[in-house]
Design a protein around this motif. Structure first.
Motif, PDB file in Angstrom:
ATOM      1  N   ILE A 554       0.810  -1.213   0.000  1.00  0.00           N
ATOM      2  CA  ILE A 554       0.000   0.000   0.000  1.00  0.00           C
ATOM      3  C   ILE A 554       0.851   1.274   0.000  1.00  0.00           C
ATOM      4  O   ILE A 554       0.664   2.169  -0.847  1.00  0.00           O
ATOM      5  N   ILE A 555       1.788   1.384   0.925  1.00  0.00           N
ATOM      6  CA  ILE A 555       2.568   2.629   1.072  1.00  0.00           C
ATOM      7  C   ILE A 555       3.378   2.951  -0.190  1.00  0.00           C
ATOM      8  O   ILE A 555       3.342   4.092  -0.672  1.00  0.00           O
ATOM      9  N   PRO A 556       4.132   1.993  -0.773  1.00  0.00           N
ATOM     10  CA  PRO A 556       4.860   2.332  -2.013  1.00  0.00           C
ATOM     11  C   PRO A 556       3.942   2.806  -3.135  1.00  0.00           C
ATOM     12  O   PRO A 556       4.284   3.735  -3.873  1.00  0.00           O
ATOM     13  N   GLY A 557       2.761   2.177  -3.261  1.00  0.00           N
ATOM     14  CA  GLY A 557       1.835   2.571  -4.319  1.00  0.00           C
ATOM     15  C   GLY A 557       1.298   3.981  -4.131  1.00  0.00           C
ATOM     16  O   GLY A 557       1.226   4.771  -5.078  1.00  0.00           O
ATOM     17  N   ILE A 558       0.924   4.309  -2.904  1.00  0.00           N
ATOM     18  CA  ILE A 558       0.391   5.646  -2.617  1.00  0.00           C
ATOM     19  C   ILE A 558       1.483   6.702  -2.778  1.00  0.00           C
ATOM     20  O   ILE A 558       1.229   7.807  -3.278  1.00  0.00           O
TER      21      ILE A 558
END
Length: 667
Positions: A554-558
């Motif tokens: 989630i964090i890398p994508g956002i």
């Protein structure tokens, strides 16, 4: 001329029909013994369960971004984004669904029909992935362009495909490497059992990971590269040449699909022959056919061979970068052999050697890409018309990816062959079967490394072409490096690939820690497991990889979406240009370094396993396994994901350009 546009979606449908035909032929192949079917069902269930959970998670992200685009940019752009996201997801689903059926059938084909039959099944499985990618890409862009005709709207399609690709690559990469590291360190090093041994609790998760990472993730990666290159060429082509500027890359991509279909019929191996030569023949046939038609299209549409030269420059860059990648990652050459030599003195020197090879491997690809950019720019008339030169760079990216159907088919064949070997081992098939699958797998390792090199080269050209489209959209003629806001953007952009890599590497480490503890627990607590009298709890290891991948992606994508938007709104369009330039430079270098270092470590281990430096079980082998586990997240998680990061940030900047023009920055 407009009527010729209808050829594009029609060819997309043809590609999908060919994929369906290949999938049907695979389903008719015998899946083997009950034990083989049982193991294959574990892999298929795990892969599809992961994909289902991943897509449910991504649906939330897609809906939120759809609403933001509909309100903040344009409803049609939001619809285009949604179509791109759905098509990207479908490409991954189709490819992985068939791959999980082809693996067991490849193993059985090796048992019953030998090399040629096994290669045919494995490559047919890869062909479904390749044709699904190019078919859905052409169908989506073709229909959107015919019905809407506005490139600014169609960029939403690229944003949708890039978003799904990043999550797919990161999630799949975390999944597969957590399982691979856990299986290798506890199984090979601590327990001293072979790879793909059914006693290893992580072995099913490892085989599932090959599919979710190297099939679905890789397919989504090249889907967004393919789509992004065409969209950037359309955007720049209309500025310079109006309709024919968009028509040329669209028709050329359609020609590349037909050429790729024809190229698949050249992939045939005789018993005792090298499967690599057969795959190379298919790739070469596709490329030659595409170049021939590109020559005539260039003359008929533009009355000039300049666009043709740009196309050829892209194809040549892709092929040369792929060969350089093969040199630095294949066990047949000195760089990998030197890492194997250094394994004699332990893991430390092995890791130092791998890092050195990875860093060294960045030099020639960057030089080749730089030369390709200059040739494409100046051969397209960039000296007198800069926009025309930028269009040439976009065409170079299209040229490199014009035969993506064939390139992806060859790449996706690798994990299918790898899975086939695992199923053969776990099903205790005769040694002759494993010899066939090992030979196919060894070729697959090379094709995977070459595919990654191809993906990196295409990422550099596609990101540069999209960057050029961004400068056109916001009216930037130049970027002033003396401005503090631009310098700030440049530094932030240069940092982002490092931060992104750190997050994804850490995610693999955390997931692998949980996997290692679980495998150790089962070896310790399940009576008779090591003796082969008890069955491991495969599902628990599958759940560990699935949960970790979905949580950590989630964090890398956002980050990839928020960073360019925040920079554009706060610091302005020129500073955002600096950010994109900084991320492009460090991102391409990091991607090459990590992918090649990881591939070199992997094949150094395999080189030792072939009997060199003491072979399996030797101290050199143990050191090489440690190096390989370091390289696993390098080559299969962080490195490939950086390709998508730099393209996704650029296309986010392009899509949200109208927003940045309203907010000119706070400084």
């Amino acid at each position: 001329m407009d009527s010729m546009l209808y050829v594009v979606p029609v060819v997309g449908v043809i590609a999908l029909l060919f994929a369906f035909y290949k999938a049907t032929t695979i389903n008719k192949v015998d899946a083997g013994t009950d034990r083989m079917k049982e193991i294959a069902s574990y892999i298929e269930e795990g892969a599809m369960a992961f994909l289902s959970r991943e897509y449910k998670t991504l649906a939330i992200f897609v809906v939120v971004l759809f609403i933001i685009l509909a309100i903040g940019i344009d409803p049609l752009t939001a619809v285009s984004f949604l179509i791109g996201a759905v098509f990207s997801a479908l490409a991954g689903f189709f490819g992985m669904k068939v791959a999980t059926k082809a693996n067991v059938r490849t193993a059985n084909a090796a048992k019953e029909g030998g090399m040629n039959k096994a290669l045919n099944v494995a490559f047919s499985g890869g062909t479904v992935m390749g044709m699904s990618v190019v078919g859905l890409g052409l169908l989506g862009i073709g229909i959107l362009y015919i019905t809407i005709g506005n490139p600014a709207i169609i960029t939403g399609f690229g944003l949708g495909s890039s978003s799904i690709a990043l999550f797919g690559r990161v999630g799949g990469g975390i999944y597969t490497k957590a399982a691979d590291v856990g299986a290798d360190l506890v199984g090979k090093v601590e327990a001293g059992i072979p790879e793909d041994d059914p006693r290893n609790p992580a072995v099913i998760a490892d085989n599932v990971g090959d599919n979710v990472g190297d099939v679905a993730g890789m397919g989504a990666d090249l889907f967004e590269s393919y789509v992004g290159s065409i969209i950037s060429a359309i955007t720049l082509g209309i500025v310079v040449f109006e309709t024919k500027g968009a028509l040329y890359p669209l028709l050329l991509s359609a020609v590349g699909v037909i050429a790729s279909i024809i190229g698949t019929f050249f992939v045939r191996a005789k018993e005792g022959s090298d499967p690599q030569k057969s795959l190379n023949m298919g790739t070469l046939a596709s490329a030659v056919l595409t170049v021939m038609v590109a020559f005539f299209l260039s003359k008929s549409l533009f009355n000039s061979y300049q666009p043709f030269i740009a196309i050829v420059s892209g194809l040549v860059v892709g092929l040369v970068v792929a060969k350089i990648t093969e040199y630095y990652t294949s066990g047949d050459y000195k760089p990998v052999q030197s890492i194997a030599d250094e394994s004699e003195t332990g893991p430390s020197t092995n890791i130092i050697g791998g890092l050195s090879v990875g860093m060294m491997s960045t030099a020639w690809p960057i030089i080749v890409i730089a030369v390709g950019i200059l040739v494409a720019f100046y051969a397209s008339g960039g000296t007198t018309n800069a926009a025309q030169g930028l269009y040439g760079i976009a065409l170079a990216a299209v040229g490199m990816l014009s035969t993506a159907g064939m390139t992806i088919a060859v790449d996706a064949y690798g994990p299918i062959a790898d899975n086939a070997g695992g199923i053969a081992e776990m099903s205790e098939l005769p040694k002759e079967v494993r010899i066939v699958t090992d030979k196919l797998d060894a070729v697959g390792n090379t094709t995977a490394a070459v595919g990654k090199g191809f993906a990196i080269g295409s990422a550099a050209l596609t990101a540069l072409a999209l960057f050029a489209s961004y400068t056109q959209a916001v009216g930037l003629e130049s970027i002033d490096l003396t401005k503090p806001t631009v310098i700030a953007g440049l530094l932030i952009g240069g940092m982002l690939p490092f931060l992104f890599s750190a997050i994804t590497m850490k995610a693999v480490g955390k997931a692998a820690f949980s996997m290692i503890e679980e495998v150790r627990r089962q070896f310790r607590e399940i009576p008779g497991l090591m003796e082969g009298k008890a069955k491991p709890e495969y599902k628990k290891c599958v759940d560990i990889s699935t949960t970790a991948a979905l949580r950590e992606m989630i964090i890398p994508g956002i980050l990839a979406v928020i960073a360019p938007i925040a920079t554009g709104v706060i610091l302005g369009t020129e500073a955002l240009g600096g950010l994109l330039a900084g991320s492009l430079v460090t991102g391409v270098l990091m991607a090459i370094f990590m992918a090649n270092a990881g591939g070199a470590w992997d094949n150094a281990k395999k080189y030792i396993e072939e009997g060199n430096h003491g072979g399996k079980g030797s101290e050199a082998h143990k050191a090489a396994v440690v190096g390989d586990t370091v390289g696993d997240p390098f080559k299969d998680t962080s490195g490939p994901s950086i390709n998508i990061l730099i393209k996704l940030m650029t296309i986010v900047a392009l899509v949200f350009a109208p927003l940045f023009l309203k907010f000119t920055g706070l400084f």
